[in-house]
Each structure stands twice: as C-alpha cells, then as structure tokens.
Scaffold this motif. Structure first.
Motif, PDB file in Angstrom:
ATOM      1  N   MET A   1      30.268  44.017  97.966  1.00 52.20           N
ATOM      2  CA  MET A   1      30.398  44.046  96.521  1.00 52.20           C
ATOM      3  C   MET A   1      31.318  42.893  96.092  1.00 52.20           C
ATOM      4  N   SER A   2      30.897  42.192  95.087  1.00 49.15           N
ATOM      5  CA  SER A   2      31.679  41.082  94.559  1.00 49.15           C
ATOM      6  C   SER A   2      31.832  41.263  93.055  1.00 49.15           C
ATOM      7  N   MET A   3      33.055  41.051  92.562  1.00 49.99           N
ATOM      8  CA  MET A   3      33.311  41.165  91.131  1.00 49.99           C
ATOM      9  C   MET A   3      33.946  39.863  90.662  1.00 49.99           C
ATOM     10  N   VAL A   4      33.537  39.385  89.521  1.00 48.49           N
ATOM     11  CA  VAL A   4      34.102  38.167  88.944  1.00 48.49           C
ATOM     12  C   VAL A   4      34.695  38.529  87.586  1.00 48.49           C
ATOM     13  N   ARG A   5      35.941  38.192  87.393  1.00 44.43           N
ATOM     14  CA  ARG A   5      36.617  38.375  86.108  1.00 44.43           C
ATOM     15  C   ARG A   5      36.951  36.987  85.579  1.00 44.43           C
ATOM     16  N   THR A   6      36.947  36.837  84.270  1.00 44.49           N
ATOM     17  CA  THR A   6      37.140  35.502  83.707  1.00 44.49           C
ATOM     18  C   THR A   6      38.296  35.446  82.717  1.00 44.49           C
ATOM     19  N   ALA A   7      38.801  34.256  82.550  1.00 45.35           N
ATOM     20  CA  ALA A   7      39.792  33.942  81.530  1.00 45.35           C
ATOM     21  C   ALA A   7      39.559  32.487  81.147  1.00 45.35           C
ATOM     22  N   SER A   8      40.026  32.113  79.976  1.00 43.76           N
ATOM     23  CA  SER A   8      39.896  30.724  79.561  1.00 43.76           C
ATOM     24  C   SER A   8      41.203  30.271  78.924  1.00 43.76           C
ATOM     25  N   ALA A   9      41.440  28.975  79.039  1.00 46.13           N
ATOM     26  CA  ALA A   9      42.645  28.396  78.451  1.00 46.13           C
ATOM     27  C   ALA A   9      42.291  27.048  77.843  1.00 46.13           C
ATOM     28  N   GLN A  10      42.951  26.723  76.764  1.00 45.55           N
ATOM     29  CA  GLN A  10      42.841  25.402  76.159  1.00 45.55           C
ATOM     30  C   GLN A  10      44.243  24.885  75.920  1.00 45.55           C
ATOM     31  N   TYR A  11      44.408  23.568  75.874  1.00 45.04           N
ATOM     32  CA  TYR A  11      45.725  22.962  75.716  1.00 45.04           C
ATOM     33  C   TYR A  11      45.557  21.586  75.073  1.00 45.04           C
ATOM     34  N   GLN A  12      46.269  21.373  73.955  1.00 46.18           N
ATOM     35  CA  GLN A  12      46.226  20.073  73.284  1.00 46.18           C
ATOM     36  C   GLN A  12      47.402  19.914  72.354  1.00 46.18           C
ATOM     37  N   PRO A  13      47.875  18.729  72.001  1.00 48.29           N
ATOM     38  CA  PRO A  13      47.619  17.504  72.740  1.00 48.29           C
ATOM     39  C   PRO A  13      48.249  17.621  74.118  1.00 48.29           C
ATOM     40  N   LEU A  14      48.271  16.549  74.863  1.00 49.69           N
ATOM     41  CA  LEU A  14      48.741  16.568  76.236  1.00 49.69           C
ATOM     42  C   LEU A  14      50.261  16.513  76.313  1.00 49.69           C
ATOM     43  N   GLY A  15      50.816  16.983  77.428  1.00 47.11           N
ATOM     44  CA  GLY A  15      52.249  16.888  77.676  1.00 47.11           C
ATOM     45  C   GLY A  15      53.058  17.999  77.043  1.00 47.11           C
ATOM     46  N   LYS A  16      54.373  17.773  76.967  1.00 41.92           N
ATOM     47  CA  LYS A  16      55.315  18.794  76.482  1.00 41.92           C
ATOM     48  C   LYS A  16      55.068  19.197  75.041  1.00 41.92           C
ATOM     49  N   ASP A  17      54.500  18.300  74.245  1.00 43.51           N
ATOM     50  CA  ASP A  17      54.272  18.623  72.834  1.00 43.51           C
ATOM     51  C   ASP A  17      53.005  19.444  72.623  1.00 43.51           C
ATOM     52  N   GLY A  18      52.245  19.638  73.672  1.00 45.80           N
ATOM     53  CA  GLY A  18      51.000  20.380  73.552  1.00 45.80           C
ATOM     54  C   GLY A  18      51.220  21.867  73.373  1.00 45.80           C
ATOM     55  N   GLN A  19      50.199  22.490  72.873  1.00 42.23           N
ATOM     56  CA  GLN A  19      50.166  23.943  72.718  1.00 42.23           C
ATOM     57  C   GLN A  19      48.829  24.425  73.244  1.00 42.23           C
ATOM     58  N   GLY A  20      48.843  25.585  73.846  1.00 39.07           N
ATOM     59  CA  GLY A  20      47.608  26.134  74.357  1.00 39.07           C
ATOM     60  C   GLY A  20      47.385  27.548  73.875  1.00 39.07           C
TER      61      GLY A  20
END
Length: 143
Positions: A1-20
């Motif tokens: 039996m195999s189960m797949v759970r998912t999550a997603s993330a986004q992040y912008q702009p790049l670096g320390k000033d980014g927010q996700g």
C-alpha cells in the motif's frame, strides 16, 4: 500500500525580503504565511521547522497509540510535544534535533513495558525514519 500526501509552497520575491505561503493538499492549512521573519524572527506565521514538529508529534503519538493497542492496552491518553532545532551549519542551516516530550497515561500498564513500546515508536514512526537528526524522548508516565 502506498499513500501520497501533498503540500505546496510559493515564495516571492527572492531572498530575505520574500514572503511565502504554504498550503496542505487536504485544505486544513491554506495560504499560511512564512518567510525569513517567521522563521528567524517573531513575525506571525509558520516555518518549515514548526511544520516538521507538528508532523513528528502527530506521527509519534499515532505510532505509540497503535503500539500500545497491539500490546493489549486500549484505555489511556497521550500528549506529545515536539521541538525541532535548526542550527547554523557553515553557510547554511541544518535541522539537528527533534525532541519529543510525552505525557502518557495508560491504564493497567507497567512502566518498563511502556518504555519499550514508547522507544520502539520513537525509532520506527515514519517521520522519525525520515529525519536525519538526533531524536530524543522524555516522558512522564501514569498507569
């Protein structure tokens, strides 16, 4: 039996000033903010280590519950906290530890038997197996 759970993330702009934003496939967590300031400062939001701690605490509690039931115990209560440590490692960071703290009450169980089942669950829950970090367990036990 195999189960797949998912999550997603986004992040912008790049670096320390980014927010996700991070979301779970189940929808239980949706568009939760994260970024440098939620990870390394005290801004409201989540971070990967907090999510790992939640995954480890819940996985361990379930694995221990199943182990206790398999040993013939059905009445009790488990409370698990997990603290995940992120440490500077050269130019980056490493998760070095997940410290589990368990408060358990298992009716009619001997503490020595409980300790064996608790440690087996610590070593064999799927999230413990996933982590390449030290995993510790402290517990208080009542029968």
């Amino acid at each position: 039996m195999s189960m797949v759970r998912t999550a997603s993330a986004q992040y912008q702009p790049l670096g320390k000033d980014g927010q996700g934003h991070v979301s779970l496939g189940s929808g239980v967590l949706s568009e939760q903010p994260y970024g440098f300031n939620t990870r390394f400062e005290d801004k409201q939001g989540t971070n990967p280590e907090e999510l790992i701690a939640a995954a480890h605490a819940s996985c361990y509690a379930m694995a221990l519950s199943f182990g206790l039931a398999e040993a013939g115990f059905e009445s009790g209560k488990l409370n698990v906290d997990a603290a995940v440590t992120l440490e500077k490692d050269g130019d980056g960071f490493t998760v070095t530890q997940s410290a589990l703290v368990l408060n358990a009450k298992v009716d009619g169980m001997d503490e020595k038997e409980f300790e064996a089942v608790a440690n087996d669950a610590k070593n064999n829950c799927p999230i413990s197996k996933l982590l390449n970090a030290e995993i510790t367990l402290e517990y208080s036990f009542q029968n």
